[in-house]
Scaffold this active site. Sequence first.
Site, PDB file in Angstrom:
ATOM      1  N   LYS A 236       0.857  -1.186   0.000  1.00 51.83           N
ATOM      2  CA  LYS A 236       0.000   0.000   0.000  1.00 51.83           C
ATOM      3  C   LYS A 236       0.894   1.238   0.000  1.00 51.83           C
ATOM      4  O   LYS A 236       1.773   1.381   0.851  1.00 51.83           O
ATOM      5  CB  LYS A 236      -0.922  -0.007   1.229  1.00 51.83           C
ATOM      6  CG  LYS A 236      -1.696   1.318   1.416  1.00 51.83           C
ATOM      7  CD  LYS A 236      -2.732   1.241   2.542  1.00 51.83           C
ATOM      8  CE  LYS A 236      -3.289   2.625   2.879  1.00 51.83           C
ATOM      9  NZ  LYS A 236      -4.293   2.609   3.963  1.00 51.83           N
ATOM     10  N   LYS A 248      -9.653  13.029   8.597  1.00 54.27           N
ATOM     11  CA  LYS A 248      -9.335  12.440   9.898  1.00 54.27           C
ATOM     12  C   LYS A 248      -9.205  13.537  10.957  1.00 54.27           C
ATOM     13  O   LYS A 248      -8.777  14.643  10.632  1.00 54.27           O
ATOM     14  CB  LYS A 248      -7.975  11.718   9.828  1.00 54.27           C
ATOM     15  CG  LYS A 248      -7.966  10.415   9.069  1.00 54.27           C
ATOM     16  CD  LYS A 248      -6.565   9.798   9.114  1.00 54.27           C
ATOM     17  CE  LYS A 248      -6.468   8.539   8.271  1.00 54.27           C
ATOM     18  NZ  LYS A 248      -7.235   7.404   8.828  1.00 54.27           N
ATOM     19  N   GLU A 320      -9.414   4.322   1.716  1.00 55.95           N
ATOM     20  CA  GLU A 320      -8.794   4.534   0.394  1.00 55.95           C
ATOM     21  C   GLU A 320      -7.806   3.437   0.020  1.00 55.95           C
ATOM     22  O   GLU A 320      -7.624   3.130  -1.149  1.00 55.95           O
ATOM     23  CB  GLU A 320      -8.092   5.895   0.371  1.00 55.95           C
ATOM     24  CG  GLU A 320      -6.665   5.947   0.953  1.00 55.95           C
ATOM     25  CD  GLU A 320      -6.576   5.597   2.433  1.00 55.95           C
ATOM     26  OE1 GLU A 320      -7.590   5.728   3.139  1.00 55.95           O
ATOM     27  OE2 GLU A 320      -5.493   5.180   2.884  1.00 55.95           O
ATOM     28  N   ARG A 322      -7.787   0.214   0.283  1.00 50.41           N
ATOM     29  CA  ARG A 322      -8.356  -0.944  -0.421  1.00 50.41           C
ATOM     30  C   ARG A 322      -8.684  -0.611  -1.868  1.00 50.41           C
ATOM     31  O   ARG A 322      -8.677  -1.490  -2.726  1.00 50.41           O
ATOM     32  CB  ARG A 322      -9.581  -1.451   0.356  1.00 50.41           C
ATOM     33  CG  ARG A 322     -10.689  -0.458   0.453  1.00 50.41           C
ATOM     34  CD  ARG A 322     -11.695  -0.822   1.542  1.00 50.41           C
ATOM     35  NE  ARG A 322     -11.175  -0.555   2.892  1.00 50.41           N
ATOM     36  CZ  ARG A 322     -11.843  -0.817   4.004  1.00 50.41           C
ATOM     37  NH1 ARG A 322     -13.044  -1.360   3.947  1.00 50.41           N
ATOM     38  NH2 ARG A 322     -11.315  -0.540   5.183  1.00 50.41           N
TER      39      ARG A 322
END
Length: 466
Positions: A236, A248, A320, A322
Amino acid sequence: MEIKIVENAASVEADILVVNLFEDGKTSVDLANKYAVEEDNFKGKFGETYLLPTYGNAPYRKVLVVGFGKKEEFCPDKLREATAKAIKKCSQMEAKKVAFAFEGVDFDYSEQFAMGAFIADYKFDKYKSDKKDKHVKELYIQADEEKIKKAEKIAAAMTFARNLANEPAQFATPTELSNIANDFGLETKIYDREECEKMGMGAFLAVGRGSDEEPKFIHMKYSCDNPKKRIAIIGKGICFDSGGLDIKPASSMLTMKDDMSGAACVLGVMSIIKEFNPQVEVHGIIAACENMPGGKAYKPGDIVTARNGKTIEIDNTDAEGRLTLADALCYACELGVDEVIDLATLTGACVVALGSHASGIMGNDEEFTHKLIETAKKNGEKFWELPLWDEYFDSLKSEVADMKNSGARWGGASAAGVFLKKFVKDVKWAHIDIAGTAYIEKPQKEFIAGATGAGVRTLLGYILEQ
Ligand code: BES
Ligand code: MN
Ligand code: ZN
């Protein structure tokens, strides 16, 4: 730091001689037995240390006794940790030459000794103006030279990964990662935004749209004649995860430069792979971008299409990783490899479940998953299996698309796993969630706070055991 092999460490003119003490045992140095064990009642509990000057009565200036704990509980992991402890003590005292005389250890400690020493020697001080060079320079020990050499290379890959993940997001951009990948002398292809569009990577590109940094899809390939196996490792590569429009809170965003730790691991492995010359083909794949809330950012409610044609309703722009992995998995599965492993700082849920001591692992082939768990264990890492049952897809069902990118809060690590599974085709696959292990906020065992290089030891261990 350099490790030198010697027959008799106690004869080296060192700043410090490190010796071990098992509980109820003796050290290899009479002086230490007399003062530490007999007079001061130093027990040798695991991880405790005792320092003793030699006042010119020995080639070494001081003795550092390190507690190894109960002999029956001692193991390679503890040896690595105890070595790290000793190195940290020695560097605090600004020792430059340190000799090690370990006695009574009934396994070959060479590899874990070197790992512990190199992990503990790590600092990320490139942005400090007063860099105090407190590194120990030379280590002397009786050990297996080949094993030390191997561990040195694995440790170098870890350091590479740790440096990258510790690097602030302002510097470790997708473009920077692609430049780094290009410099390994491997067969490398970097796909830019337009090329990714042509490849139908609508999920990956959606994530990167809110950022001014260009997304880069990176594919490195290590090849050899007659490979025994073909493996793809995917990391990732979210260079910064602000959460996007589902932004966030400040406290959760603080460490999100680490959201490319999977990519850092893959780059660490690919940085050293040629030096091992393994008989397997290895593809390193990273879909690198930033998740930012810019004017072009993807929005909750958007529907994006991944490379395999599946449509995804955006439920939360903070899920995001995934999305980027979805396109990377499709791409990897098309390479005709035998096995695909992805590593990702994917879910807070995995951190809730396992904390910072173990990575979560899920896979579509029991034997493969369990093999990786075993390999992790042998190489000083902990992987713990989480379920990948179809039920976890229930909350990802969408009214308007083939699936949503997030759903129920509970069981989030497994939900992310089943989401990824929709993009895996005809290949053995394992997903490793390193959200809790890749970056630690407090020092832990042999590690200082910050990036740990999670996954590097296991991936290299796995590649080398083929
Ligand atoms: N990068 C985070 C996961 C993460 C959390 C990594 C903590 C390291 C430490 C990921 O992109 C994320 O934001 N996940 C969300 C998913 C949710 C919105 C479904 C999470 O876990 O909260
Ligand atoms: Mn996120
Ligand atoms: Zn993320």
